[in-house]
Design a protein around this motif. Sequence first.
Motif, short mmCIF file in Angstrom:
data_model
loop_
_atom_site.label_atom_id
_atom_site.label_comp_id
_atom_site.label_asym_id
_atom_site.label_seq_id
_atom_site.Cartn_x
_atom_site.Cartn_y
_atom_site.Cartn_z
N ALA A 1 4.24 7.10 2.10
CA ALA A 1 3.23 6.75 0.88
C ALA A 1 3.06 7.81 -0.04
N SER A 2 3.26 9.21 0.50
CA SER A 2 3.05 10.18 -0.36
C SER A 2 4.20 10.71 -1.23
N LEU A 3 5.47 9.94 -1.16
CA LEU A 3 6.51 10.56 -1.85
C LEU A 3 6.63 9.75 -3.28
N PRO A 4 7.86 10.38 -4.13
CA PRO A 4 7.70 9.52 -5.16
C PRO A 4 8.52 8.33 -4.89
N LYS A 5 8.46 7.51 -5.71
CA LYS A 5 8.96 6.03 -5.51
C LYS A 5 10.13 5.71 -6.58
N SER A 6 11.16 5.03 -6.21
CA SER A 6 12.25 4.46 -6.85
C SER A 6 12.91 3.23 -6.38
N ASN A 7 12.84 2.05 -7.07
CA ASN A 7 13.46 0.93 -6.74
C ASN A 7 14.86 0.58 -7.27
N SER A 8 15.39 1.70 -8.09
CA SER A 8 16.89 1.66 -8.69
C SER A 8 17.74 1.09 -7.82
N SER B 1 0.76 -1.10 0.04
CA SER B 1 0.06 0.02 -0.02
C SER B 1 0.86 1.25 0.16
N ILE B 2 1.99 1.30 0.70
CA ILE B 2 2.74 2.21 0.76
C ILE B 2 3.35 2.50 -0.52
N ARG B 3 3.86 1.34 -1.06
CA ARG B 3 4.63 1.18 -2.49
C ARG B 3 3.63 1.86 -3.50
N GLY B 4 2.44 1.52 -3.27
CA GLY B 4 1.27 2.01 -4.44
C GLY B 4 0.89 3.27 -4.03
N SER B 5 1.58 4.31 -3.14
CA SER B 5 1.18 5.47 -2.84
C SER B 5 -0.47 5.57 -2.46
N ASP B 6 -0.69 4.77 -1.61
CA ASP B 6 -2.18 4.87 -0.92
C ASP B 6 -2.01 5.15 0.41
N PRO B 7 -2.07 6.13 1.07
CA PRO B 7 -1.76 6.71 2.50
C PRO B 7 -3.01 5.78 3.14
N ASP B 8 -4.00 5.88 2.62
CA ASP B 8 -5.38 5.52 3.49
C ASP B 8 -5.37 3.94 3.88
N ALA B 9 -4.93 3.28 2.86
CA ALA B 9 -4.93 1.82 2.93
C ALA B 9 -3.62 1.56 3.70
N ALA B 10 -2.39 2.32 3.65
CA ALA B 10 -1.47 1.95 4.49
C ALA B 10 -1.49 2.35 5.96
N VAL B 11 -2.38 3.33 6.21
CA VAL B 11 -2.58 3.47 7.76
C VAL B 11 -3.73 2.52 8.12
N HIS B 12 -4.44 2.03 7.37
CA HIS B 12 -5.53 1.20 7.87
C HIS B 12 -4.38 -0.33 8.25
N ARG C 1 10.02 -2.80 9.14
CA ARG C 1 9.44 -2.68 7.59
C ARG C 1 9.59 -1.18 7.00
N LEU C 2 9.19 -0.38 8.08
CA LEU C 2 9.27 1.03 7.62
C LEU C 2 10.70 1.48 7.11
N LEU C 3 11.69 0.92 7.72
CA LEU C 3 13.28 1.21 7.30
C LEU C 3 13.48 0.32 5.95
N VAL C 4 12.72 -0.82 5.83
CA VAL C 4 13.02 -1.35 4.43
C VAL C 4 12.32 -0.48 3.56
N ILE C 5 11.18 -0.13 3.71
CA ILE C 5 10.22 0.45 2.58
C ILE C 5 11.06 1.71 2.29
N SER C 6 11.71 2.38 3.19
CA SER C 6 12.18 3.82 2.81
C SER C 6 13.47 3.63 1.92
N ALA C 7 14.01 2.59 2.04
CA ALA C 7 15.31 2.23 1.42
C ALA C 7 15.09 1.65 -0.21
N GLU C 8 13.94 0.45 0.09
CA GLU C 8 13.51 -0.20 -0.91
C GLU C 8 12.68 0.27 -2.31
N ASP C 9 11.60 1.03 -1.62
CA ASP C 9 10.52 1.33 -2.55
C ASP C 9 10.69 3.06 -2.84
N ILE C 10 11.16 3.89 -1.80
CA ILE C 10 11.22 5.22 -2.00
C ILE C 10 12.49 5.52 -2.61
#
Length: 423
Positions: free
Chosen positions: A328-335, A253-264, A281-290
């Motif tokens: 969830a509201s940031l641009p995403k990159s998995n480069s 949900s965070i990767r998909g930029s859906d803050p409502d689902a992510a908060v749920h 998981r939040l630390l992983v997401i910040s590096a992997e998806d953002i």
Amino acid sequence: MIKPLADAVRPQTIDDVVGQSHIIGEDKFLTNIIKSGDIPNMVFFGPSGTGKTTVANICASVSNKKLYKLNATNASTKDIKDIASGLESLENVNGVLLYLDEIQNFNKKQQQSLLEYIENGSITLIASTTENPYFYVYNAILSRCTVVEFKPVEKDDIKTALERASKRAEEFYHGKSISFTDEALEHLSCASYGDVRKALTSMDMAIKSKLALLKDEILITQDDVLEVTQKSAFYHDKDSDNHYDTLSAFQKSIRGSDPDAAVHYLARLIEGGDLISICRRLLVISAEDIGLAYPTAITVTKACVDSAMQLGFPEARIPLAEAVIFLASLPKSNSAICAVDEALADIRNGNAGTIPAHLRDGHYGGAQKLGRAIGYKYPHSYPNSYVKQQYLPDNLVDKKYYNPGINATEDKFKAYLDMLKKK
């Protein structure tokens, strides 16, 4: 002994089972199987209170086979042998249907003790489990069974079950006239989180709490059911399959930029009390998806995570929600993850090659005699601190691991790298 209400109103036919519309209903798999009377070996998989035991009982009744029930929590191989020893008896002439609850608690040897009887058809096995059978049931059993998934029952279906039970309440509670407000039934339906048994048990408790009033007519209101459902029926086991499903949905949900689902999904994890998994998981997401789309995301996330760990629940929910909505509201990159995973794949596949001689360590006596560090160009000695030279091994010289994502930050990275190479 007085039966619990949930057992007293248990459906006796497949048409009376509520929910599970994906497998039960007009021309659906399980309905057709039961109506045929030819019951195969099956593993019922799903949460508590979704109808697994009820359907197993119905299967046994239509198969004309003797029903035996075991719970793997306290049963043993001896119990299976005892059932097998009576297979030739008159009462088992049509065969045996064994309902084995919580099969995940049987070890490999205990599960394998069933194989002979399943193979020759003398025992039809219906096993049930709340855990993912592909993790807990051995392949030898799975290959001989059909896995049937039971899903949490929808609110409207639970309400149907409660309405049926309320109509039978008078006969069950010694002729008392018992009725429910629609709000009371609605609350019971919602508060059980897909568990019909839980809803019926709460109904039973609400009625019993009013019987002491010694009235012939009893009306159960929303306030009455609120008293017996003070604690939400939502249950989150940190070691269960559902836990990892929730974490997966949380990250996606965070990767998909859906803050409502992510908060749920954050709320589900908070209710489960699993602070460490959320933070990790939040630390992983910040590096992997953002990643490089917003490189400071991991810094902000680390600050929120550290705050949450220091605060603990319930206050930890606040910095956690801040981090989730932020990510969830940031641009995403998995480069970054793509680059390192592709490099790891080359290493693991033996495609590493030799480090170029001019990059190797030259800070020891004899290094030059070995050709180490000779010809290395020190980038800071050149304009823009850049000079063209080979860094990758010969066999990977044209390999490209980093492919910039399409976002403002990496656009700048790409422009800078392109400028250096042109100069």
